[in-house]
Design a protein around this motif. Structure first.
Motif, PDB file in Angstrom:
ATOM      1  N   ILE A   1       1.107  -1.273  -0.549  1.00 15.47           N
ATOM      2  CA  ILE A   1       0.132   0.065  -0.372  1.00 15.47           C
ATOM      3  C   ILE A   1       1.471   1.029   0.124  1.00 15.47           C
ATOM      4  CG2 ILE A   1      -2.407   1.019   1.386  1.00 15.47           C
ATOM      5  CD1 ILE A   1      -2.992  -1.793   0.293  1.00 15.47           C
ATOM      6  N   LEU A   2       0.777   1.619  -0.867  1.00 17.72           N
ATOM      7  CA  LEU A   2       1.253   3.446  -1.006  1.00 17.72           C
ATOM      8  C   LEU A   2       0.309   4.745  -0.690  1.00 17.72           C
ATOM      9  CD1 LEU A   2       3.443   5.686  -1.696  1.00 17.72           C
ATOM     10  CD2 LEU A   2       2.738   5.629  -4.025  1.00 17.72           C
ATOM     11  N   TYR A   3       1.222   5.467   0.277  1.00 18.23           N
ATOM     12  CA  TYR A   3      -0.077   6.291   0.797  1.00 18.23           C
ATOM     13  C   TYR A   3       0.866   7.983   0.854  1.00 18.23           C
ATOM     14  CZ  TYR A   3      -3.138   9.400   4.389  1.00 18.23           C
ATOM     15  OH  TYR A   3      -3.033  10.126   5.046  1.00 18.23           O
ATOM     16  N   VAL A   4       0.151   8.888   0.510  1.00 21.51           N
ATOM     17  CA  VAL A   4       0.805   9.394   0.039  1.00 21.51           C
ATOM     18  C   VAL A   4       0.032  10.710   0.486  1.00 21.51           C
ATOM     19  CG1 VAL A   4       1.790  11.307  -1.609  1.00 21.51           C
ATOM     20  CG2 VAL A   4       1.516   8.715  -2.289  1.00 21.51           C
TER      21      VAL A   4
ATOM     22  N   TYR B   1       1.307   3.201 -14.249  1.00 20.29           N
ATOM     23  CA  TYR B   1       1.436   2.274 -13.234  1.00 20.29           C
ATOM     24  C   TYR B   1      -0.624   2.856 -13.709  1.00 20.29           C
ATOM     25  CZ  TYR B   1       5.922   3.155 -12.166  1.00 20.29           C
ATOM     26  OH  TYR B   1       6.775   4.062 -12.196  1.00 20.29           O
ATOM     27  N   PRO B   2      -0.975   1.186 -14.284  1.00 23.53           N
ATOM     28  CA  PRO B   2      -2.387   1.530 -14.456  1.00 23.53           C
ATOM     29  C   PRO B   2      -3.243   0.584 -13.479  1.00 23.53           C
ATOM     30  CG  PRO B   2      -1.997   0.633 -16.462  1.00 23.53           C
ATOM     31  CD  PRO B   2      -0.632   1.158 -15.882  1.00 23.53           C
ATOM     32  N   GLU B   3      -3.046  -0.159 -13.326  1.00 22.22           N
ATOM     33  CA  GLU B   3      -2.906  -1.506 -12.396  1.00 22.22           C
ATOM     34  C   GLU B   3      -3.416  -1.340 -10.714  1.00 22.22           C
ATOM     35  OE1 GLU B   3      -0.162  -2.430 -13.869  1.00 22.22           O
ATOM     36  OE2 GLU B   3      -0.611  -3.073 -15.832  1.00 22.22           O
ATOM     37  N   PRO B   4      -2.999  -0.386 -10.366  1.00 15.41           N
ATOM     38  CA  PRO B   4      -3.206  -0.294  -8.838  1.00 15.41           C
ATOM     39  C   PRO B   4      -4.130   0.727  -8.614  1.00 15.41           C
ATOM     40  CG  PRO B   4      -0.515   0.462  -9.077  1.00 15.41           C
ATOM     41  CD  PRO B   4      -1.704   0.525 -10.483  1.00 15.41           C
ATOM     42  N   ILE B   5      -5.151  -0.278  -7.997  1.00 15.75           N
ATOM     43  CA  ILE B   5      -6.423   0.775  -7.368  1.00 15.75           C
ATOM     44  C   ILE B   5      -6.509   2.080  -6.507  1.00 15.75           C
ATOM     45  CG2 ILE B   5      -8.770   0.337  -5.789  1.00 15.75           C
ATOM     46  CD1 ILE B   5      -8.153  -1.650  -8.052  1.00 15.75           C
ATOM     47  N   ARG B   6      -7.212   2.613  -6.595  1.00 18.35           N
ATOM     48  CA  ARG B   6      -6.652   4.659  -6.137  1.00 18.35           C
ATOM     49  C   ARG B   6      -8.066   4.448  -4.885  1.00 18.35           C
ATOM     50  NH1 ARG B   6      -4.271   3.082 -10.988  1.00 18.35           N
ATOM     51  NH2 ARG B   6      -2.794   4.506 -11.472  1.00 18.35           N
ATOM     52  N   MET B   7      -7.519   5.623  -4.505  1.00 18.82           N
ATOM     53  CA  MET B   7      -8.440   5.918  -3.657  1.00 18.82           C
ATOM     54  C   MET B   7      -7.600   7.473  -3.368  1.00 18.82           C
ATOM     55  SD  MET B   7      -9.980   2.607  -0.609  1.00 18.82           S
ATOM     56  CE  MET B   7      -7.740   2.214   0.221  1.00 18.82           C
ATOM     57  N   ILE B   8      -8.860   8.430  -2.664  1.00 19.21           N
ATOM     58  CA  ILE B   8      -8.254   9.968  -2.403  1.00 19.21           C
ATOM     59  C   ILE B   8      -9.110   9.593  -1.062  1.00 19.21           C
ATOM     60  CG2 ILE B   8      -9.094  11.756  -2.568  1.00 19.21           C
ATOM     61  CD1 ILE B   8      -7.468  11.174  -4.806  1.00 19.21           C
ATOM     62  N   LEU B   9      -8.058  10.542   0.432  1.00 26.42           N
ATOM     63  CA  LEU B   9      -8.355  10.422   1.230  1.00 26.42           C
ATOM     64  C   LEU B   9      -8.322  12.144   1.431  1.00 26.42           C
ATOM     65  CD1 LEU B   9      -8.884   8.661   3.911  1.00 26.42           C
ATOM     66  CD2 LEU B   9      -6.068   8.786   4.106  1.00 26.42           C
TER      67      LEU B   9
ATOM     68  N   ILE C   1      -3.464   5.173  -2.051  1.00 28.22           N
ATOM     69  CA  ILE C   1      -4.210   6.215  -1.564  1.00 28.22           C
ATOM     70  C   ILE C   1      -3.562   7.416  -1.113  1.00 28.22           C
ATOM     71  CG2 ILE C   1      -5.282   6.463   1.039  1.00 28.22           C
ATOM     72  CD1 ILE C   1      -5.187   3.945   1.691  1.00 28.22           C
ATOM     73  N   THR C   2      -4.136   8.281  -1.227  1.00 29.46           N
ATOM     74  CA  THR C   2      -3.610   9.435  -1.173  1.00 29.46           C
ATOM     75  C   THR C   2      -4.477  11.291  -0.968  1.00 29.46           C
ATOM     76  OG1 THR C   2      -2.273  11.992  -2.982  1.00 29.46           O
ATOM     77  CG2 THR C   2      -3.619  10.189  -3.852  1.00 29.46           C
TER      78      THR C   2
ATOM     79  N   ASP D   1     -14.012  15.162 -10.867  1.00 30.92           N
ATOM     80  CA  ASP D   1     -11.984  14.585 -11.314  1.00 30.92           C
ATOM     81  C   ASP D   1     -11.980  13.631 -11.099  1.00 30.92           C
ATOM     82  OD1 ASP D   1     -12.347  17.295 -12.201  1.00 30.92           O
ATOM     83  OD2 ASP D   1     -10.949  18.263 -11.447  1.00 30.92           O
ATOM     84  N   ALA D   2     -11.767  13.068  -9.840  1.00 31.80           N
ATOM     85  CA  ALA D   2     -11.307  11.615  -9.340  1.00 31.80           C
ATOM     86  C   ALA D   2     -11.619  10.813  -9.910  1.00 31.80           C
ATOM     87  CB  ALA D   2     -11.733  11.589  -7.319  1.00 31.80           C
ATOM     88  N   ILE D   3     -13.136  10.667  -9.967  1.00 30.77           N
ATOM     89  CA  ILE D   3     -13.861   9.442 -10.779  1.00 30.77           C
ATOM     90  C   ILE D   3     -13.335   9.959 -12.029  1.00 30.77           C
ATOM     91  CG2 ILE D   3     -15.777   8.685 -11.337  1.00 30.77           C
ATOM     92  CD1 ILE D   3     -17.312   9.059  -8.381  1.00 30.77           C
ATOM     93  N   ASN D   4     -13.507  11.062 -12.935  1.00 34.47           N
ATOM     94  CA  ASN D   4     -13.101  10.359 -14.663  1.00 34.47           C
ATOM     95  C   ASN D   4     -11.846  10.582 -14.675  1.00 34.47           C
ATOM     96  OD1 ASN D   4     -15.736  10.853 -14.874  1.00 34.47           O
ATOM     97  ND2 ASN D   4     -16.202  13.462 -14.418  1.00 34.47           N
ATOM     98  N   LYS D   5     -10.799  11.569 -14.251  1.00 37.00           N
ATOM     99  CA  LYS D   5      -9.793  11.610 -14.403  1.00 37.00           C
ATOM    100  C   LYS D   5      -8.331  10.981 -13.700  1.00 37.00           C
ATOM    101  CE  LYS D   5      -9.974  16.520 -15.496  1.00 37.00           C
ATOM    102  NZ  LYS D   5      -9.808  17.530 -15.260  1.00 37.00           N
ATOM    103  N   GLY D   6      -8.877  10.223 -12.254  1.00 40.29           N
ATOM    104  CA  GLY D   6      -7.987   9.699 -11.714  1.00 40.29           C
ATOM    105  C   GLY D   6      -8.467   8.508 -11.603  1.00 40.29           C
ATOM    106  N   GLN D   7      -9.553   7.595 -12.245  1.00 40.85           N
ATOM    107  CA  GLN D   7      -9.913   5.981 -12.093  1.00 40.85           C
ATOM    108  C   GLN D   7      -9.909   6.177 -10.316  1.00 40.85           C
ATOM    109  OE1 GLN D   7      -8.652   4.078 -15.165  1.00 40.85           O
ATOM    110  NE2 GLN D   7      -8.691   5.531 -16.684  1.00 40.85           N
ATOM    111  N   VAL D   8     -10.426   6.593  -9.928  1.00 41.45           N
ATOM    112  CA  VAL D   8     -10.662   6.687  -8.432  1.00 41.45           C
ATOM    113  C   VAL D   8     -11.638   5.603  -7.668  1.00 41.45           C
ATOM    114  CG1 VAL D   8     -10.799   7.562  -5.850  1.00 41.45           C
ATOM    115  CG2 VAL D   8      -9.685   8.742  -7.596  1.00 41.45           C
ATOM    116  N   TYR D   9     -11.361   4.369  -7.049  1.00 40.10           N
ATOM    117  CA  TYR D   9     -12.045   3.610  -6.477  1.00 40.10           C
ATOM    118  C   TYR D   9     -12.947   4.383  -5.288  1.00 40.10           C
ATOM    119  CZ  TYR D   9     -13.633  -0.463  -3.963  1.00 40.10           C
ATOM    120  OH  TYR D   9     -14.389  -1.929  -3.083  1.00 40.10           O
TER     121      TYR D   9
END
Length: 151
Positions: free
Chosen positions: A5-8, A71-79, A50-51, A90-98
């Motif tokens: 898990i990467l948390y930024v 890096y298309p494979e990792p699942i993305r989350m915004i916190l 997670i960012t 924007d998160a959903i459309n541009k960042g493909q956020v789960y």
């Protein structure tokens, strides 16, 4: 397999709290900036990113959108602690956020969302591998069929 898990987040105490909370369940990598996050992505096999949304130089959405091609494979989350509907869109459309999760996060809720993200990552990976095997098998069958027609 323990998931990576990467948390930024630009706030060091958030990074410390996240790492302390989840280090026994996952292999946690933390970065204080999008730039540091990219360096980790270059060297580690990350399953979930997670960012934080609001960071000084780059927003979470901008960071996720910027790494999508490489890096298309990792699942993305915004916190984030902010509820900005434009950022969510924007998160959903541009960042493909789960998932878009609000701060302060609840440990159990975040853990469940991370586990679901890992499950999705694993299923997508298995799907890609099966698709590749099917394509190879199909090519072999086509070759055999052509050989039979020629003989």
């Amino acid at each position: 397999m323990t998931a990576n898990i990467l948390y930024v987040d630009d706030e060091p105490h958030n990074l410390s709290a996240f790492a302390a909370t989840f280090r026994r369940m996952y292999k946690v990598f933390t970065a204080e900036s999008a730039e540091d996050g990219r360096k980790i992505l270059d060297t580690e096999d990350i399953q979930v990113i997670i960012t934080d949304q609001r960071m000084p130089k780059t927003t979470g959405v901008e960071f996720l959108a910027s790494i999508l091609e490489k890096y298309p494979e990792p699942i993305r989350m915004i916190l984030t602690g902010y509820t900005d509907i434009d950022a969510v869109i924007d998160a959903i459309n541009k960042g493909q956020v789960y998932r878009y999760i609000q701060k302060p996060w609840m440990e159990e809720d975040l853990r469940i969302n991370i586990d679901k993200a890992i499950e999705i990552y694993t299923l997508r990976k298995e799907n890609r591998e099966l698709t590749e095997k099917l394509l190879i098998a199909n090519q072999q069958l086509e070759f055999i069929a052509r050989q039979n027609l020629l003989s």
